[in-house]
Design an enzyme around this catalytic site. Structure first.
Site, short mmCIF file in Angstrom:
data_model
loop_
_atom_site.label_atom_id
_atom_site.label_comp_id
_atom_site.label_asym_id
_atom_site.label_seq_id
_atom_site.Cartn_x
_atom_site.Cartn_y
_atom_site.Cartn_z
N PHE A 173 -5.16 4.95 -9.70
CA PHE A 173 -3.74 5.07 -9.90
C PHE A 173 -3.43 4.02 -10.55
O PHE A 173 -2.14 3.61 -10.81
CB PHE A 173 -2.88 5.03 -8.56
CG PHE A 173 -3.38 6.32 -7.68
CD1 PHE A 173 -2.99 7.55 -7.92
CD2 PHE A 173 -4.10 6.05 -6.50
CE1 PHE A 173 -3.47 8.55 -7.40
CE2 PHE A 173 -4.42 7.27 -5.85
CZ PHE A 173 -3.92 8.38 -6.27
N ASP A 201 -5.59 2.12 3.24
CA ASP A 201 -6.34 1.89 2.60
C ASP A 201 -7.03 0.56 2.74
O ASP A 201 -7.49 -0.31 1.43
CB ASP A 201 -6.22 2.02 1.28
CG ASP A 201 -7.26 2.33 0.10
OD1 ASP A 201 -8.25 2.93 0.62
OD2 ASP A 201 -7.19 2.48 -0.98
P1 ADP Z 1 -5.68 0.25 -7.05
O1 ADP Z 1 -4.46 0.75 -6.38
O2 ADP Z 1 -6.12 0.72 -8.48
O3 ADP Z 1 -6.88 0.16 -6.11
P2 ADP Z 1 -5.19 -2.69 -6.51
O4 ADP Z 1 -3.83 -3.22 -6.19
O5 ADP Z 1 -6.10 -2.27 -5.23
O6 ADP Z 1 -5.16 -1.10 -7.41
O7 ADP Z 1 -5.83 -3.64 -7.39
C1 ADP Z 1 -7.25 -3.14 -8.00
C2 ADP Z 1 -8.07 -4.50 -8.15
O8 ADP Z 1 -7.49 -5.48 -9.13
C3 ADP Z 1 -8.19 -5.30 -6.86
O9 ADP Z 1 -9.36 -4.67 -6.28
C4 ADP Z 1 -8.40 -6.68 -7.32
O10 ADP Z 1 -9.80 -6.77 -7.72
C5 ADP Z 1 -7.54 -6.74 -8.58
N1 ADP Z 1 -6.32 -7.33 -8.34
C6 ADP Z 1 -5.10 -6.46 -7.69
N2 ADP Z 1 -4.26 -7.56 -7.47
C7 ADP Z 1 -4.59 -8.92 -7.59
C8 ADP Z 1 -4.05 -10.09 -7.63
N3 ADP Z 1 -2.90 -10.35 -7.18
N4 ADP Z 1 -4.65 -10.94 -7.93
C9 ADP Z 1 -6.27 -10.94 -8.32
N5 ADP Z 1 -6.62 -9.66 -8.50
C10 ADP Z 1 -5.94 -8.47 -8.25
MG MG Z 2 -7.08 -0.81 -4.56
#
Ligand code: ADP
Ligand code: MG
Ligand code: ZN
Length: 529
Positions: free
Chosen positions: A35, A143
């Site tokens: 997503f 999740d």
């Molecule tokens: P999705 O819904 O696509 O899984 P996430 O919010 O879990 O998106 O973010 C995917 C990846 O991006 C995380 O597993 C992490 O590695 C990186 N990430 C997300 N937010 C941060 C943040 N604030 N700082 C550093 N890395 C981040």
């Molecule tokens: Mg994620």
């Protein structure tokens, strides 16, 4: 450093939301999920300091309320107690980009085998902190898994991220989660949700905090950044991933052997829903018998009660066809889903996050990731049963209105023996020989197969992986004899409290499972934390 496609993607991001270019220099991609895509970006602050941010670009087809709810979780619950906060949000047309402080983090599988027991304790404690915070706000994350709990070993910092699947408890403080809930009850179909129109209640022209408003000189070089850890978390990642279950554990030998032994080792189980069975029994309808894959799948969800005629047959009986499929939330990743999620229990609570935390703890204690590697819910439940016991599973399922039947009794495993066996920790010479450990490992390798009689849980007589392939992470017996305190990292002295805590997190019954607040005051954390 980055291939043309990442550079192209960054250009597309700038094109979709041009305001980004005025503030940020996007350095590279750090994550990609179903997503969203997450980028690392830098902004120059007024002070002249360059600060890193994570830019989460949500797929344009995301539902507006969904997007807004994710933001509201970050805004209200985030920024404290190991929950990721939010700095800003851009929106242009369908494109939404959430700006968050960047937290450098380690890839879970990369560090799994080198963590000390003390670090594991700290990790799980900090995860409970984050969960206590969001549960207090009435947020069920849904999740919880390592890639959504960022961990910087160096900085000893932690952050729970990704509220993209979050749901509200009945008394949630997150208004938009309430709205999502209401819409769900109104109509269960996903497509309906997507037709609801509305504005994103996201600040459109909100002024950036003055510190980040400065324009950024574009002179950064791409070579400064390391590639993200994206992909390592996936099931088909690097060679360091060894789950306890799953196809990837099977070698050619096991396939051959299990064909020979198939009859002997078969175990069968089924799940039914008590309420739907009653309903179905009252109004049977006549239906054509179907055959083939679809019919087999349907047959596998039939109860073995007297009211049904298709148990273990290649046909769906009329009673089963009359059943209304239970709709229940089942977001998340199969290996982290709680039993009540896997069995589609309609009343799910914050306890599902505590189960997922338990699965992470199980990985940390056993050194295995993914621990459960099932691709679907049936297999996931089967794998849980092999650890927690079939009778225990059936008993707990009864508590939340489900009937689970298993043709063969699977005893519950002792958690310490299991984890130490997988980690290959031998404390006393009497606690297990090499072959004991191998036997135990072989016994753990189970496989679900589907044939015309439904789903079967099968023990694969797999040959344990050769020592050579795993020697980088498992100590050889010689090493074990020689190793002193320092190399054991505390793994030779794991207290009973750790396994007691694990047991209470992996409680099959959500009603008695530990809450985050209870977990924080568990005796394991009584001293030295
Ligand atoms: P999705 O819904 O696509 O899984 P996430 O919010 O879990 O998106 O973010 C995917 C990846 O991006 C995380 O597993 C992490 O590695 C990186 N990430 C997300 N937010 C941060 C943040 N604030 N700082 C550093 N890395 C981040
Ligand atoms: Mg994620
Ligand atoms: Zn039936």
């Amino acid at each position: 450093m980055f291939g043309g496609d990442v550079a192209g993607e960054i250009e597309k991001l700038y094109a979709a939301v041009p305001q980004i270019r005025n503030i940020f220099y996007v350095m590279g991609k750090i994550g990609e999920g179903t997503f969203s895509s997450v980028y690392l970006a830098v902004a120059r602050l007024k002070s002249g300091e360059d600060r890193k941010f994570a830019l989460k670009h949500l797929i344009p087809t995301s539902h507006p309320t969904r997007v807004a709810a994710e933001l509201q979780c970050l805004t209200l619950a985030g920024g404290e107690e190991n929950v990721m906060g939010v700095t800003y949000c851009f929106r242009k047309n369908d494109h939404v980009v959430i700006v968050m402080p960047y937290l450098e983090h380690d890839c879970f599988v990369d560090i799994l085998h080198s963590l000390s027991f003390q670090e594991v304790k700290e990790y799980i404690y900090n995860l409970f902190n984050a969960l206590k915070r969001i549960h207090h706000f009435g947020i069920v994350h849904r999740d919880v898994k390592p890639s959504n709990f960022l961990y910087s070993r160096r900085l000893k910092q932690y952050a729970l991220v990704d509220f993209g699947l979050a749901q509200g408890t009945p008394d949630t403080q997150i208004e938009l989660l309430k709205i999502l809930q209401t819409k769900k009850q109104g109509s269960c179909s996903k497509s309906n949700l997507h037709t609801i129109s509305g504005n994103i209640p996201v600040p459109r022209d909100v002024v950036l905090p003055s510190s980040t408003k400065q324009s950024v000189k574009r002179h950064w070089s791409h070579s400064q950044i390391k590639p993200g850890n994206n992909g390592k978390e996936g099931l088909l990642g690097g060679s360091t991933q060894r789950s306890v279950f799953g196809e990837r554990n099977f070698n050619v030998h096991s396939t051959v052997i299990h064909e020979v032994n198939a009859e002997k080792n078969i175990k069968q189980f089924k799940i039914t829903d008590a309420t739907s069975r009653k309903l179905a029994a009252r109004k049977p309808v006549s239906a054509k018998n179907t055959s083939g894959g679809v019919a087999r799948k349907a047959a596998s969800t039939c109860p073995a009660s007297l009211t049904c005629e298709c148990y273990a047959r290649d046909q769906v009986c009329s009673i089963c066809l009359a059943r209304t499929r239970q709709v229940a939330p089942r977001a998340g990743t199969p290996g982290f889903r709680a039993p009540e999620v896997l069995t589609k229990c309609p009343n799910q609570s914050t306890a599902i996050d505590m189960w997922s935390a338990g699965i992470i703890f199980l990985s940390l204690l056993s050194g295995r990731y993914h621990f459960f590697n099932a691709g679907d819910d049936m297999n996931a439940l089967a794998q849980i049963m092999t650890i927690r016991g079939s009778r225990e599973t059936a008993q707990a399922a009864k508590q939340f209105g489900k009937t689970v039947l298993c043709s063969k009794d699977l005893p519950a495993k002792d958690l310490r023996t299991l984890c130490e066996g997988l980690r290959q920790v031998c404390i006393a010479p009497t606690s297990g020989t090499e072959s004991d450990v191998q036997k135990q490992r072989a016994a753990l390798q189970m496989k679900m197969i589907e044939n015309q009689d439904g789903w079967f849980l099968e023990e694969a007589c797999a040959t344990p992986p050769a020592n050579t392939s795993e020697s980088f992470s498992y100590m050889s017996s010689a090493d074990r004899m020689d190793s002193g305190q320092s190399t054991m990292n505390g793994w030779d002295k794991v207290p009973d409290e750790a396994y007691h805590l694990l047991d209470r997190l992996l409680d099959m019954n959500p009603a008695t499972r530990l809450t985050a607040a209870e977990a924080l005051s568990h005796p394991l954390f009584k001293y030295d934390l």
